[in-house]
Design a protein around this motif. Sequence first.
Motif, PDB file in Angstrom:
ATOM      1  N   CYS A  43       0.921  -1.113   0.115  1.00 15.50           N
ATOM      2  CA  CYS A  43       0.054   0.091  -0.059  1.00 15.50           C
ATOM      3  C   CYS A  43       0.917   1.458  -0.043  1.00 15.50           C
ATOM      4  O   CYS A  43       0.244   2.385  -0.433  1.00 15.50           O
ATOM      5  N   THR A  44       1.950   1.017   0.372  1.00 12.05           N
ATOM      6  CA  THR A  44       3.035   2.356   0.433  1.00 12.05           C
ATOM      7  C   THR A  44       4.208   2.604  -0.658  1.00 12.05           C
ATOM      8  O   THR A  44       4.863   3.392  -0.655  1.00 12.05           O
ATOM      9  N   SER A  56      10.891  -1.305   3.640  1.00 19.54           N
ATOM     10  CA  SER A  56       9.631  -1.675   3.891  1.00 19.54           C
ATOM     11  C   SER A  56       9.311  -2.331   5.399  1.00 19.54           C
ATOM     12  O   SER A  56       8.501  -1.839   6.065  1.00 19.54           O
ATOM     13  N   VAL A  59       9.437   0.462   7.965  1.00 18.27           N
ATOM     14  CA  VAL A  59       8.444   1.171   7.936  1.00 18.27           C
ATOM     15  C   VAL A  59       7.653   0.110   8.884  1.00 18.27           C
ATOM     16  O   VAL A  59       6.551   0.757   9.644  1.00 18.27           O
ATOM     17  N   SER A  63       5.557   1.319  12.240  1.00 16.50           N
ATOM     18  CA  SER A  63       4.051   1.655  12.196  1.00 16.50           C
ATOM     19  C   SER A  63       3.510   0.587  13.451  1.00 16.50           C
ATOM     20  O   SER A  63       2.392   1.106  13.836  1.00 16.50           O
TER      21      SER A  63
END
Length: 116
Positions: A43-44, A56, A59, A63
């Motif tokens: 999604c990013t 990734s 992240v 998160s």
Amino acid sequence: MPHAPTIRSTSEVFHDHLLKRAEGNFEGDLRENYAPDVVLLTCTGIFRGHGGLRESHKVLVESLPDATIKSFNELVEGEFAFFEWRAQADHAVVREGADSFVIRECKIRYQSIYSK
């Protein structure tokens, strides 16, 4: 006499990936289960190669720090693998998550991650 390479099935690579991630062994997972030129769609954005997966992963950890992840509905067919998951962290919840994989020549070549 050279040692013959170990041939692993899609299921073996997939389940080793899940085990290493559950153990927090990201670098071991990367080294053992991912092709150097892996492509990850999320999604990013699009992440390429081991460096992209490290980015990734950073992240994800930022998160969902110290998240508890529950996986279910693990499926493997031919060179494809799929699983659904949920995650709970102190200040974040993922109600629906799904990862899909293409595993060829004993390595994850493509992966996609969806989460909501």
